[in-house]
Design a protein around this motif. Structure first.
Motif, mmCIF file in Angstrom:
data_model
loop_
_atom_site.group_PDB
_atom_site.id
_atom_site.type_symbol
_atom_site.label_atom_id
_atom_site.label_comp_id
_atom_site.label_asym_id
_atom_site.label_seq_id
_atom_site.Cartn_x
_atom_site.Cartn_y
_atom_site.Cartn_z
ATOM 1 N N SER A 20 47.459 43.080 63.425
ATOM 2 C CA SER A 20 48.149 43.659 62.271
ATOM 3 C C SER A 20 48.621 42.596 61.282
ATOM 4 N N VAL A 21 48.900 41.370 61.769
ATOM 5 C CA VAL A 21 49.415 40.326 60.873
ATOM 6 C C VAL A 21 48.291 39.550 60.189
ATOM 7 N N TYR A 22 47.043 39.780 60.606
ATOM 8 C CA TYR A 22 45.928 38.980 60.093
ATOM 9 C C TYR A 22 45.793 39.107 58.579
ATOM 10 N N ARG A 23 45.780 40.345 58.074
ATOM 11 C CA ARG A 23 45.595 40.544 56.643
ATOM 12 C C ARG A 23 46.745 39.957 55.837
ATOM 13 N N SER A 24 47.967 40.100 56.341
ATOM 14 C CA SER A 24 49.113 39.579 55.581
ATOM 15 C C SER A 24 49.073 38.060 55.489
ATOM 16 N N ILE A 25 48.589 37.397 56.553
ATOM 17 C CA ILE A 25 48.474 35.939 56.521
ATOM 18 C C ILE A 25 47.413 35.513 55.507
ATOM 19 N N LEU A 26 46.270 36.203 55.511
ATOM 20 C CA LEU A 26 45.218 35.880 54.540
ATOM 21 C C LEU A 26 45.696 36.102 53.111
ATOM 22 N N GLU A 27 46.390 37.211 52.902
ATOM 23 C CA GLU A 27 46.867 37.543 51.557
ATOM 24 C C GLU A 27 47.858 36.500 51.051
ATOM 25 N N ALA A 28 48.687 35.990 51.958
ATOM 26 C CA ALA A 28 49.695 35.000 51.561
ATOM 27 C C ALA A 28 49.053 33.700 51.093
ATOM 28 N N GLN A 29 47.815 33.457 51.522
ATOM 29 C CA GLN A 29 47.136 32.205 51.173
ATOM 30 C C GLN A 29 46.182 32.369 49.993
ATOM 31 N N ARG A 30 46.104 33.550 49.421
ATOM 32 C CA ARG A 30 45.174 33.771 48.313
ATOM 33 C C ARG A 30 45.547 32.938 47.099
ATOM 34 N N ALA A 31 44.533 32.331 46.503
ATOM 35 C CA ALA A 31 44.751 31.553 45.286
ATOM 36 C C ALA A 31 44.418 32.406 44.068
ATOM 37 N N GLU A 32 45.026 32.056 42.959
ATOM 38 C CA GLU A 32 44.725 32.772 41.722
ATOM 39 C C GLU A 32 43.293 32.463 41.295
ATOM 40 N N PRO A 33 42.598 33.459 40.734
ATOM 41 C CA PRO A 33 41.207 33.222 40.329
ATOM 42 C C PRO A 33 41.125 32.264 39.153
ATOM 43 N N GLU A 34 39.975 31.601 39.040
ATOM 44 C CA GLU A 34 39.734 30.771 37.867
ATOM 45 C C GLU A 34 39.610 31.674 36.634
ATOM 46 N N ALA A 35 39.820 31.081 35.480
ATOM 47 C CA ALA A 35 39.790 31.858 34.229
ATOM 48 C C ALA A 35 38.351 32.043 33.753
ATOM 49 N N THR A 36 37.548 32.717 34.579
ATOM 50 C CA THR A 36 36.158 33.016 34.214
ATOM 51 C C THR A 36 35.903 34.500 34.431
ATOM 52 N N GLY A 37 34.892 35.020 33.764
ATOM 53 C CA GLY A 37 34.549 36.433 33.924
ATOM 54 C C GLY A 37 34.148 36.751 35.345
ATOM 55 N N LEU A 63 33.189 36.273 45.754
ATOM 56 C CA LEU A 63 33.791 37.408 46.448
ATOM 57 C C LEU A 63 34.404 36.978 47.767
ATOM 58 N N ALA A 64 33.730 36.086 48.505
ATOM 59 C CA ALA A 64 34.253 35.610 49.784
ATOM 60 C C ALA A 64 35.549 34.831 49.586
ATOM 61 N N ARG A 65 35.665 34.124 48.480
ATOM 62 C CA ARG A 65 36.893 33.377 48.169
ATOM 63 C C ARG A 65 38.097 34.307 48.124
ATOM 64 N N GLU A 66 37.885 35.541 47.711
ATOM 65 C CA GLU A 66 38.970 36.512 47.611
ATOM 66 C C GLU A 66 39.395 37.057 48.980
ATOM 67 N N ARG A 67 38.566 36.852 50.016
ATOM 68 C CA ARG A 67 38.831 37.369 51.372
ATOM 69 C C ARG A 67 39.172 38.870 51.337
ATOM 70 N N PRO A 68 38.256 39.702 50.786
ATOM 71 C CA PRO A 68 38.526 41.135 50.706
ATOM 72 C C PRO A 68 38.523 41.788 52.086
ATOM 73 N N ASN A 69 39.101 42.943 52.174
ATOM 74 C CA ASN A 69 39.130 43.693 53.428
ATOM 75 C C ASN A 69 37.791 44.384 53.690
ATOM 76 N N SER A 70 36.910 44.359 52.703
ATOM 77 C CA SER A 70 35.591 44.986 52.808
ATOM 78 C C SER A 70 34.529 43.924 53.077
ATOM 79 N N THR A 71 33.498 44.294 53.808
ATOM 80 C CA THR A 71 32.368 43.397 54.013
ATOM 81 C C THR A 71 31.608 43.224 52.697
ATOM 82 N N VAL A 72 31.207 41.984 52.421
ATOM 83 C CA VAL A 72 30.394 41.700 51.238
ATOM 84 C C VAL A 72 28.924 41.751 51.657
ATOM 85 N N ILE A 73 28.183 42.735 51.133
ATOM 86 C CA ILE A 73 26.745 42.826 51.390
ATOM 87 C C ILE A 73 26.043 42.112 50.243
#
Length: 479
Positions: A337-354, A387-397
């Motif tokens: 249960s704590v896995y997602r919260s730990i990942l979210e806490a480490q998320r970096a802001e995206p670069e200023a690109t489209g 997309l992987a940099r964002e560590r989404p909760n969804s699998t990236v196909i």
């Protein structure tokens, strides 16, 4: 074949895992990338090993990643006379010099003039994987007079580590250059450079590889930490090689350094691998220690892209059990249960690109709607990396027309690659994304998925569109 975890597993080939049958069992147990250690591999046999691993793709209908790991410069003392070794006493003076005659209890040849040139008073030399420690008192271009701080038995041609000294020589030896060319020619997906000290080392590797494989920097020297951000920027991926890092710096600093490297790599969007002694006891035991399980779990919690087995799979008695255990640990941790919260806490802001804005938006849409998959149309793989940099909760196909891209993405967190022809238009893009999401068992009838792409299609780095697609009956039938 569908993995039930996001982190990837790298296993090293060796005597215990050299047959097609064993490699198939390891892949089935959870291996995503196979590492070929060039320290123990002849260039002439490399194409044969690559062909053996490529055959697995037909058997399992999945991309298989291959990492060639270059040996790097092996710094060693010269030979001793007599019985081939001496015992150095604490507090004694010991000289390393340019004289090639056999060593004594007072001195030994150091066949690396670049080291003698770089040494300065106060610098530390570590011999034989940390067993002996010397401190330089006087240094010149022909000799270094040291004081023995931690003594012991020193034998011929034992290794030398230099935690305080930056050597003015490339991390690539002539053997490495030849091996890198051979590996790129054989068609490996990743090439790892050992003992990187500066970003220029990675530039040297890239000149040889010329885009035929991606370049991974192994961080195992303290000097690399002084220019870590530049090295990450110059690399396609990073490895925390804790073995030599633990020899050249105080052991208590290694865990913090591991976290620092992992978080900086994640922030910069570069895959990061944690390696060395992860399940070391499983070389001779069918079960790991509790501390080893916790060590692997820490790497998973940190959001590393991959964890690596070395001797456990290369020469151990229980290679399949080691991979199976690593797979089980990863699945268990990612279900906490704590896995997602730990990942979210480490998320970096995206670069200023489209492209980064699209990646962040895809993550937030998928999480808000609790969608199971993000389908990314990608030619070069850059969309999947973002997309992987964002560590989404969804699998990236990752849907790609390039088989090489699909293989390279086997190292990247949460990415499931599928090789298919490029989309012809927007409707085809959404329809086939839904079909593959169903076929690969990430979605079912009635689900919604995110579709990310770049228009015009087939243009590398042009990610500019995100769409929510509905899985209809026709997609299930086509799958």
């Amino acid at each position: 074949m569908k993995r039930e975890r996001r982190i990837k597993i790298i296993a090293t080939l060796g005597p215990a895992s050299s047959t097609p049958e064993m490699c198939a069992k390891l892949f089935a147990a959870g291996v995503d990338v196979f590492r070929i250690n060039m320290s123990h591999t002849q260039r002439e046999t490399l194409p044969e090993k690559v062909a053996m691993l490529r055959a697995l793709e037909g058997q399992f209908r999945r991309p298989v990643g291959i990492l060639a790991d270059l040996q790097g410069p092996k710094l060693r003392v010269g030979a001793f006379g007599g019985d081939g070794g001496v015992t150095l006493e604490n507090g004694a003076r010991f000289t390393l010099d340019s004289d090639p005659t056999p060593g004594t209890v007072k001195r030994v040849h150091l066949p690396h003039p670049e080291i003698l040139t770089a040494l300065e008073p106060g610098h530390t030399l570590i011999l034989d994987d940390g067993k002996l420690r010397l401190v330089v008192e006087k240094a010149s271009e022909t000799q270094a007079v040291t004081r023995v701080v931690v003594g012991g038995r020193l034998s011929s041609r034992k290794g030398v580590s230099l935690p305080d000294t930056t050597i003015a020589v490339s991390a690539m030896t002539e053997k490495d250059r030849s091996d890198a060319e051979a590996a790129a020619e054989a068609g490996v997906d990743w090439i790892a450079l050992s003992f990187v000290q500066r970003p220029e080392d990675m530039a040297d590797l890239r000149k040889i590889v010329r885009g035929r494989a991606l370049a991974l920097a192994k961080i195992e020297k303290p000097q690399a930490l002084n220019r870590l951000e530049e090295i990450i920027e110059a690399s396609d991926a990073i490895m925390v090689a804790r073995g030599d890092l633990g020899v050249e710096m105080p052991l208590e600093k290694v865990p913090g350094t591991q976290k620092r490297i992992t978080r900086m790599s994640r922030r910069m969007g570069k895959p990061v691998v944690v390696a060395t002694q992860m399940l070391e006891s499983m070389i001779t035991s069918p079960v790991p220690t509790r501390a080893e399980v916790s060590d692997v779990a820490t790497a998973v919690f940190e959001g590393a892209d991959a964890v690596m087995l070395s001797a456990e799979s290369a020469a151990g008695q229980f290679p399949i059990e080691a991979v199976t255990m690593m797979n089980r640990i990863a699945e268990e941790v990612e279900g906490e249960s704590v896995y997602r919260s730990i990942l979210e806490a480490q998320r970096a802001e995206p670069e200023a690109t489209g492209a980064d804005a699209i990646a962040k938006a895809s993550h937030e849409i998928a999480d808000t709607l609790n969608l199971k998959a993000i389908a990314a149309w990608t030619s070069s793989g850059s969309t999947a990396f973002r997309l992987a940099r964002e560590r989404p909760n969804s699998t990236v196909i990752a849907l790609t027309p390039n088989r090489a891209t699909a293989r390279q993405l086997t190292l990247v967190w949460g990415v499931h690659s599928v090789v298919t022809k490029d989309a012809s238009d927007v409707d085809d893009m959404a329809s086939r994304a839904c079909k593959f999401a169903v076929r690969e068992k990430f979605a079912k009838l009635g689900d919604r998925i995110i579709v990310v792409a770049g228009v015009p299609f087939g243009t590398p780095g042009a990610t500019n569109m995100v769409r929510i697609a509905f899985v209809a009956k026709e997609h299930v039938e086509k799958a």
